[in-house]
Scaffold this motif. Structure first.
Motif, PDB file in Angstrom:
ATOM      1  N   TYR A 158      55.706  69.502  43.361  1.00  0.00           N
ATOM      2  CA  TYR A 158      55.662  68.443  42.353  1.00  0.00           C
ATOM      3  C   TYR A 158      56.489  68.858  41.120  1.00  0.00           C
ATOM      4  CZ  TYR A 158      53.455  65.427  38.789  1.00  0.00           C
ATOM      5  OH  TYR A 158      53.218  64.543  37.764  1.00  0.00           O
ATOM      6  N   CYS A 159      56.263  70.083  40.646  1.00  0.00           N
ATOM      7  CA  CYS A 159      56.989  70.565  39.460  1.00  0.00           C
ATOM      8  C   CYS A 159      58.485  70.623  39.735  1.00  0.00           C
ATOM      9  CB  CYS A 159      56.478  71.943  39.040  1.00  0.00           C
ATOM     10  SG  CYS A 159      54.812  71.888  38.361  1.00  0.00           S
ATOM     11  N   TYR A 162      59.924  66.927  39.873  1.00  0.00           N
ATOM     12  CA  TYR A 162      59.933  66.147  38.635  1.00  0.00           C
ATOM     13  C   TYR A 162      60.338  66.972  37.414  1.00  0.00           C
ATOM     14  CZ  TYR A 162      57.545  62.871  41.682  1.00  0.00           C
ATOM     15  OH  TYR A 162      57.214  62.046  42.733  1.00  0.00           O
ATOM     16  N   TYR A 164      59.045  69.881  35.911  1.00  0.00           N
ATOM     17  CA  TYR A 164      58.037  70.350  34.960  1.00  0.00           C
ATOM     18  C   TYR A 164      57.877  71.862  35.012  1.00  0.00           C
ATOM     19  CZ  TYR A 164      56.087  65.607  34.464  1.00  0.00           C
ATOM     20  OH  TYR A 164      55.886  64.282  34.199  1.00  0.00           O
ATOM     21  N   GLU A 307      47.963  59.760  39.504  1.00  0.00           N
ATOM     22  CA  GLU A 307      49.105  59.008  40.017  1.00  0.00           C
ATOM     23  C   GLU A 307      48.710  58.139  41.206  1.00  0.00           C
ATOM     24  OE1 GLU A 307      52.403  61.669  40.603  1.00  0.00           O
ATOM     25  OE2 GLU A 307      52.374  62.310  38.506  1.00  0.00           O
ATOM     26  N   CYS A 312      49.056  56.396  36.107  1.00  0.00           N
ATOM     27  CA  CYS A 312      50.440  56.516  35.662  1.00  0.00           C
ATOM     28  C   CYS A 312      51.332  56.603  36.893  1.00  0.00           C
ATOM     29  CB  CYS A 312      50.662  57.673  34.700  1.00  0.00           C
ATOM     30  SG  CYS A 312      49.944  59.208  35.189  1.00  0.00           S
ATOM     31  N   PRO A 313      52.619  56.303  36.748  1.00  0.00           N
ATOM     32  CA  PRO A 313      53.515  56.270  37.908  1.00  0.00           C
ATOM     33  C   PRO A 313      53.730  57.663  38.499  1.00  0.00           C
ATOM     34  CG  PRO A 313      54.475  55.126  36.019  1.00  0.00           C
ATOM     35  CD  PRO A 313      53.296  55.885  35.513  1.00  0.00           C
ATOM     36  N   GLY A 315      54.996  61.121  39.385  1.00  0.00           N
ATOM     37  CA  GLY A 315      55.862  62.038  38.659  1.00  0.00           C
ATOM     38  C   GLY A 315      55.582  62.095  37.173  1.00  0.00           C
ATOM     39  N   GLU A 316      54.669  61.265  36.659  1.00  0.00           N
ATOM     40  CA  GLU A 316      54.463  61.236  35.208  1.00  0.00           C
ATOM     41  C   GLU A 316      53.173  61.888  34.720  1.00  0.00           C
ATOM     42  OE1 GLU A 316      55.230  57.430  33.441  1.00  0.00           O
ATOM     43  OE2 GLU A 316      57.156  57.231  34.470  1.00  0.00           O
ATOM     44  N   ALA A 317      52.228  62.114  35.616  1.00  0.00           N
ATOM     45  CA  ALA A 317      50.895  62.531  35.151  1.00  0.00           C
ATOM     46  C   ALA A 317      50.910  63.851  34.384  1.00  0.00           C
ATOM     47  CB  ALA A 317      49.925  62.634  36.329  1.00  0.00           C
ATOM     48  N   GLY A 319      53.085  65.124  32.446  1.00  0.00           N
ATOM     49  CA  GLY A 319      53.491  64.879  31.069  1.00  0.00           C
ATOM     50  C   GLY A 319      52.452  64.035  30.323  1.00  0.00           C
ATOM     51  N   TRP A 320      51.897  63.062  31.033  1.00  0.00           N
ATOM     52  CA  TRP A 320      50.982  62.073  30.439  1.00  0.00           C
ATOM     53  C   TRP A 320      49.703  62.704  29.900  1.00  0.00           C
ATOM     54  CZ3 TRP A 320      46.226  59.633  31.641  1.00  0.00           C
ATOM     55  CH2 TRP A 320      46.058  58.336  31.139  1.00  0.00           C
TER      56      TRP A 320
END
Lengths: 389, 137
Positions: A158-159, A162, A164, A307, A312-313, A315-317, A319-320
């Protein structure tokens, strides 16, 4: 029959917990007895009125418990000890009371270091050696032994996908410890900072000590009744408004997000959001949810579920969740009891208990103001939306 | 150290051919004779078309790292003196994503997407595991 058929047709009328803690020196059946007594008092029901039972521990408790608890059940069932079936148990109970097979179904789980726990954590037992991989896709011959390995592998990917830094995951442990600091039942109540998180040792890198559930002893009981029956109970009913089952298939594996796991046969590895049935059934959307209790034996599950369930969409969690969004008084409080990471590991049953209590508004210092819709999730798929009244 | 045996895979009849071939240093997987789908995990029915007929087709052995992680704690005595060690998922060119270890590399140099190729490691007289080492793309 439409998906809405079961909406609000069953309710949780009683919640009870035993003491929680590490090595309490009590066996699981004793802890479950304490939890049952507390749930019964909470509901105002007499023990003679409990006529259904679903239990998720390792032995043949569905025949022992009725004897030990002094109840006569007309309908009972049992699942394995793993937490992935905890939410499903409440869903079964809702169907059973709605179908009229029982009026009040006791849903109960108990964990003790004297009984079931070491089986899954040590990886040295038969289950991890199931051909083709263990229940969390363990592959001991390659040293893939800890049940948290798959979410770790999925999180690392995941990181990468996207862009992170893995240490951002610390926001989950920090937030949940903050919630736990307000929860007198929690095993770990001392707050931690992101700095504490980063200084903690790696267990399975990039995951650190605080990313793993605090294994401990304890039991939780919930009593599910039909909507008609629920009105006569002591406290205001909390309805099961939306439900969604455990999903499986070529792209699904436990504790991961769609298409990020192992042993997948599809070449399609795109994330997609499929968890909509629970919202359609309840007639609500993610934005209507006041708090979420996410099954969190390993902190990446929080990221994946936020997600998968549309908060949240894809790839965004990661950060969110930064900046306090899932903390007490945040935009979406997550694991308001501290979750497995901080309150203690009770196979998700403590999440279900917390969801009911939040929806009743009885959580004291940690209460989310005016919480009415509280959601439980365990990816892939399991979810219940609880509606307070 | 006492009890220092490596953890071994469970080999049921469905998995016997796989380990038969790894002993011969060949990575083979079930390929559906009806639709060509490469099956992993191994199955009695093709999950794509439900045909039963299958052949144990030789894989190229080439793949790429899909993910990896580093164990810093041993959850089995065998690994106590082998920390830290890596675990990984490799996407084979033919499709399956398999659990494994990456060898011939320092843990800190492993990257997602890195091209790798199969190597064979005998862990007992009877059992040979497939691992992967870096390959030039």
């Amino acid at each position: 029959m439409s998906l809405q058929h079961l909406r609000d047709k069953a309710a949780v009328v009683g919640v009870g917990k035993s003491a929680l803690g590490r090595n309490l020196g009590l066996d699981a059946l004793t802890l479950m007895s304490h939890a049952f007594k507390a749930a019964l008092e909470d509901s105002g029901l007499k023990k003679e009125e409990v006529d259904g039972l679903i239990v998720n521990t390792g032995g043949a408790e569905c025949d022992r418990l009725p004897q030990l608890l002094g109840i006569d059940v007309q309908w009972s069932s049992q699942t394995w000890s793993h937490g992935r079936m905890s939410g499903i148990i409440l869903e079964w109970a809702a169907m059973v009371v709605h179908a009229g097979l029982a009026r009040n179904v006791l849903c109960i789980a108990g964990y003790s270091s004297h009984t079931v726990r070491t089986r899954t954590v040590r990886g040295g037992s038969g289950e991890a050696f199931r051909p083709g991989g263990g229940p969390h896709w363990e592959a001991p011959e390659y040293g893939i032994i800890h049940p948290g390995t798959l979410p770790t592998l999925a999180f690392q990917r995941y990181c990468h996908l996207y862009g992170y830094k893995p240490d951002l995951l610390g926001a989950v442990s920090v937030a949940q410890r903050k919630h736990a600091s307000l929860n007198p039942d929690a095993v770990y109540r001392q707050r931690i900072t992101l700095d504490d998180y980063k200084k903690a040792r790696f267990v399975v890198e990039p995951l650190r000590l605080y990313d793993f559930a605090a294994v401990n002893d304890g039991a939780v009981a919930l009593i599910v009744s039909s909507a008609e029956q629920a009105g006569a109970c002591r406290k205001r009913p909390v309805y099961l408004s939306g439900m969604q089952g455990m999903q499986g298939g070529k792209e699904w594996v436990i504790f991961s997000r769609t298409n990020m796991g192992v042993a997948q046969q599809s070449l399609s590895r795109e994330a997609r959001q499929v968890n909509q049935a629970v919202y359609r059934m309840a007639g609500v959307e993610p934005k209507d949810i006041d708090a979420v209790e996410i099954y969190d034996s390993f902190s990446p599950e929080v990221i994946f579920d936020l997600e998968d369930f549309g908060f949240c969409p894809p790839g965004e969690a990661l950060g969110w969740i930064q900046g306090g969004r899932i903390e007490p008084k945040g935009e979406l409080p997550v694991n308001t009891h501290g979750g497995h990471l901080s309150e203690g590991m009770l196979g998700g049953f403590n999440h279900l208990a917390e969801a009911v209590r939040q929806a009743r508004g009885e959580c004291g210092e940690r209460q989310v103001p005016n919480a009415r819709l509280v959601q439980y999730t365990l990816g892939p798929g399991v979810s219940i939306i609880f509606r307070g009244t | 150290m006492a009890n220092e045996q490596p953890p071994l895979p469970s080999i049921t009849p469905l998995y016997e051919p796989y380990y038969h071939y790894t002993r011969q240093r060949e990575l083979r997987m079930q390929r559906c004779q009806a639709c060509g789908h490469v099956r992993y995990p191994f199955t009695a029915l093709c999950p794509a078309c439900h045909a039963e007929a299958t052949e144990w087709a030789r894989m190229s052995g080439r793949g790429a790292v899909a993910s990896f992680a580093i164990y810093h704690q041993a959850f089995h005595p065998w690994f106590q003196n082998r920390l830290p060690y890596n675990v990984a998922l490799v996407d084979l060119e033919e499709g399956p994503r398999v659990p494994t270890n990456i060898v011939d590399i320092r843990n800190e140099d492993i990257r997602i997407g890195m091209p790798v190729e199969a190597v064979f490691e005998d862990v007992t007289d009877d059992i040979t595991l497939v691992k992967f080492k870096p390959r030039r793309a």
